[in-house]
Design an enzyme around this catalytic site. Sequence first.
Site, mmCIF file in Angstrom:
data_model
loop_
_atom_site.group_PDB
_atom_site.id
_atom_site.type_symbol
_atom_site.label_atom_id
_atom_site.label_comp_id
_atom_site.label_asym_id
_atom_site.label_seq_id
_atom_site.Cartn_x
_atom_site.Cartn_y
_atom_site.Cartn_z
ATOM 1 N N PRO A 125 40.824 21.546 22.026
ATOM 2 C CG PRO A 125 38.862 23.104 21.465
ATOM 3 C CD PRO A 125 40.208 22.121 20.946
ATOM 4 C CE1 TYR A 126 38.507 13.251 22.355
ATOM 5 C CE2 TYR A 126 40.746 13.522 21.767
ATOM 6 C CZ TYR A 126 39.501 12.847 22.101
ATOM 7 O OH TYR A 126 39.732 11.382 22.533
#
Length: 211
Positions: A125-126
């Site tokens: 997600p990052y």
Amino acid sequence: MANALIIGASGQIGKQAVGKLLDAGHHVVAPVRNKDKLSDIEHPHLSVVEQDLEKDFSAHFEGVDTVVFTAGSGGNTGAEKTLLIDLWAARNAVNYAKSAKVPKFIMVSSIGAGDPDAVESPIKPYLVAKHMADEHLIHSGLHYIILRPGTLLNEPGTHLVRTDMPTNKNEAVIPREDVATAIVESVARENNNDVITYLFKGETPIAQVFQ
């Protein structure tokens, strides 16, 4: 000398970059949530202002000739903060810079941001947030330098890097101090060609990479 706006100035990379930029004679504006985190740096060319990146921070871009975005939600936060800081605040910073006609934008991204689908990692997600922020900058029309460092180390920098992807995963690392030095060299760079570069421990002087 540059008038540099450092977004993320109280972070581990950002704070080192602030010190190095001041040492190099640049003027630095540092919007931070907690001004106490920069209380140990006193310099006539440093302006520290209290700012929440989840709110409007467009006022800090006037009179700036270089923006550095090195803010991050941190490893102990969830996906919500990753979206709000690593993606949305970065997106807003690009838009504010464009509106203020800032000549240069430096984005501190990540090694896997080019293709998050190629990375099997809990931090995907990052990486997606970093990818989308990078893409927004690339298509903004701003002159940009995107730094994609490897795994970050808390050890003294060597001022030496490589920009090609190591075949050995264990070599895809770099001290935070060297990323801060790369920021300083990016700020000083006079060539206006846009740049996207990896940064790992290596044997090439950082200054040479940004000539």
